[in-house]
Design a protein around this motif. Structure first.
Motif, mmCIF file in Angstrom:
data_model
loop_
_atom_site.group_PDB
_atom_site.id
_atom_site.type_symbol
_atom_site.label_atom_id
_atom_site.label_comp_id
_atom_site.label_asym_id
_atom_site.label_seq_id
_atom_site.Cartn_x
_atom_site.Cartn_y
_atom_site.Cartn_z
ATOM 1 N N HIS A 1 40.004 6.202 14.977
ATOM 2 C CA HIS A 1 38.638 6.727 14.810
ATOM 3 C C HIS A 1 38.548 8.041 15.577
ATOM 4 O O HIS A 1 38.261 8.065 16.766
ATOM 5 C CB HIS A 1 37.618 5.697 15.326
ATOM 6 N N HIS A 58 37.215 12.068 14.870
ATOM 7 C CA HIS A 58 36.588 13.065 13.994
ATOM 8 C C HIS A 58 37.241 14.426 14.233
ATOM 9 O O HIS A 58 37.282 14.896 15.367
ATOM 10 C CB HIS A 58 35.098 13.172 14.283
ATOM 11 N N HIS A 94 30.418 3.431 10.015
ATOM 12 C CA HIS A 94 29.811 3.494 11.352
ATOM 13 C C HIS A 94 28.587 2.579 11.313
ATOM 14 O O HIS A 94 27.662 2.828 10.529
ATOM 15 C CB HIS A 94 29.306 4.903 11.644
ATOM 16 N N HIS A 116 32.452 1.331 15.898
ATOM 17 C CA HIS A 116 31.607 0.955 17.049
ATOM 18 C C HIS A 116 31.169 -0.513 17.038
ATOM 19 O O HIS A 116 31.693 -1.316 17.796
ATOM 20 C CB HIS A 116 30.390 1.887 17.198
ATOM 21 N N ASP A 149 37.001 8.754 19.118
ATOM 22 C CA ASP A 149 35.817 9.236 18.410
ATOM 23 C C ASP A 149 35.826 10.768 18.321
ATOM 24 O O ASP A 149 36.089 11.309 17.257
ATOM 25 C CB ASP A 149 34.518 8.743 19.080
HETATM 26 ZN ZN LIG Z 1 32.564 8.225 14.777
#
Ligand SMILES: [Zn+2]
Length: 344
Positions: free
Chosen positions: A24, A26, A208, A232, A289
Motif C-alpha cells: 500500500h 501511493h 480504502h 487500513h 501508505d
Molecule cells: Zn492509501
C-alpha cells in the motif's frame, strides 16, 4: 504480545536487511522532496516555498494533522508538478531506487493517472511513463513491482469507468489490481458497477475503508464493491462480528501505522488494532501508505511495530510472509518471494 528475547528489539539494520513487501504505497505520496523542488524549477511551476527545506515542511503532513481530509490536502501541492512531461517517469524510477535501499523486494504502487493527466498528456501516457520508469529502474535493482490503479470517491463515475478501462487495457503489462481511494464520507456504491467490471475481467479490487469512516464503510467495501483486500480498516476494532467475518473470508488488511496516526484514524499506537487483529487471525500486512508525506519508510514501520508490540525478528519475518500471500502476484513471483523471505 511477543516477549523480548535476549536478542532484544530488532535493530534498524536487521529490519532493513529483511526482504519486505510494500502493498500500500501511493506514488504521489512517495515523491522525494528534492525531486519535487527540482521538477518545479525546471518546469517553472510556481511553488509556495523558496527552498527545498521549506518545501519539505509543506509536503509533509504535520504532526498536528488530525483528519484524513487535512492529510489529503497536503497532496494538492504535488499535482501541478507531477503533470510535467517526464515527471512521473522519474518519480516511478526513484520509487524503485528508494525501495531497494530500504530492503523492499516487491512494491505495489498505486496512483490515479487521471490526476496527472492534462492538456499535454493523457492518462494513458501518464501510465506509460510510470511503467517505463518502474521497468527501467527495476532492471538495475532487485525489486519487482505491480501497479494498482486508483479510482477516487470524489471523481465522477464516468472518470472512474475510464480508470477501470485503463486498468483492463494494461492488465498483463503491469497493472495488477484496482483500488478505491479518497474521502470516505463519499459513499462508493455509485462505483460498484465499474469495480464489478474489473473483477469480472479478472482484476482484483482493494478498497480504502474503515480509515476515517466506521464499520459501514467496510461492509460496503466487501459486500457492494467486492474488495478482496482492505486499506487500513482500523474500524474493525469497533465491530467484532464484522471482524470475524473479514478474517474468515481471508480478506487481507493493508495497515499503515504512521499514516493512521497522522490522519487521526487512531489517537495513539496503543489504541491501534494491528496486534489484536493479527492475533485474531487476520492476514495483516505493514505498509507505508505515503512515505514522503508521512516521513516514513517500510523499515521505520516494521521498527515501530516491533517497539510497540515487542515483536522479535521471527514475528517480523512472519509479517513479511503474510504480505507475500496477500500480494497481487503471479504464482512464479509468489513462490520466489516466499522462499526469499523464508531464507532471510
Ligand atoms: Zn492509501
Amino acid at each position: 504480545m511477543g516477549h523480548f528475547s535476549s536478542e532484544g528489539v530488532p535493530s534498524t539494520r536487521d529490519i532493513r536487511a529483511l526482504p519486505k513487501l510494500d502493498l500500500h504505497c501511493h506514488l504521489d505520496g512517495a515523491v522525494r522532496t528534492a525531486t519535487l523542488f527540482e521538477l518545479a524549477l525546471e518546469g517553472e511551476v510556481p511553488l509556495p516555498a523558496s527552498s527545498e527545506e521549506e518545501l519539505k515542511g509543506l509536503v509533509r503532513a504535520p504532526a498536528s494533522c488530525s483528519s484524513l481530509r487535512e492529510f489529503l490536502r497536503t497532496f494538492e501541492i504535488f499535482y501541478p508538478i507531477l503533470k510535467l512531461p517526464g515527471a512521473m517517469r522519474r518519480v516511478a524510477s526513484e520509487l524503485i531506487e528508494d525501495a531497494a535501499s530500504d530492503g523492499v523486494v516487491h512494491v505495489e504502487v498505486r496512483f490515479c493517472p487521471e490526476l496527472q493527466a492534462g492538456p499535454d498528456m493523457s492518462a494513458e501516457e501518464v501510465l506509460e511513463e510510470v511503467i517505463d520508469g518502474l521497468r527501467s529502474a527495476s532492471e538495475l535493482a532487485s525489486v519487482s513491482w505491480g501497479i494498482i490503479l486508483c479510482c477516487y470517491r470524489t471523481l465522477s463515475p464516468a472518470i472512474n469507468e475510464r480508470m477501470v478501462d485503463l486498468a483492463l487495457a494494461f492488465a498483463g503489462r503491469g497493472v495488477v489490481a484496482v483500488d478505491l481511494a479518497g474521502p470516505e464520507d463519499h459513499a462508493g456504491h455509485e462505483l460498484a458497477p465499474a469495480l464489478q467490471r474489473a473483477r469480472a475481467s479478472g482484476l482484483p479490487v482493494t478498497v480504502h475503508a474503515g480509515e476515517a469512516a466506521g464499520p459501514p464503510s467496510i461492509l460496503e467495501a466487501i459486500d457492494e464493491l467486492g474488495a478482496c483486500r482492505l486499506g487500513h480498516a482500523v474500524a474493525l476494532r469497533e465491530d467484532e462480528e464484522l471482524s470475524t467475518r473479514v478474517a474468515a473470508a481471508g480478506i487481507a488488511l493493508e495497515c499503515c501505522l504512521t499514516s493512521n496516526l497522522l490522519t487521526g484514524a487512531v489517537s495513539g499506537l496503543d489504541s491501534h488494532p494491528f496486534d489484536a487483529l493479527r492475533r485474531a487471525g487476520h492476514l495483516v500486512t505493514l505498509n507505508t501508505d505515503d512515505p514522503s508525506v508521512c516521513g516514513t519508510t517500510l523499515t521505520d514501520e516494521y521498527l515501530l511495530a516491533a517497539r510497540t508490540w515487542g515483536y522479535e525478528m521471527s514475528e517480523l519475518r512472519d509479517l513479511s510472509s503474510a504480505a507475500v500471500e496477500a500480494a497481487f502476484l503471479d504464482d512464479e513471483t509468489r513462490a520466489r518471494l516466499r522462499s526469499l523471505v523464508r531464507q532471510a
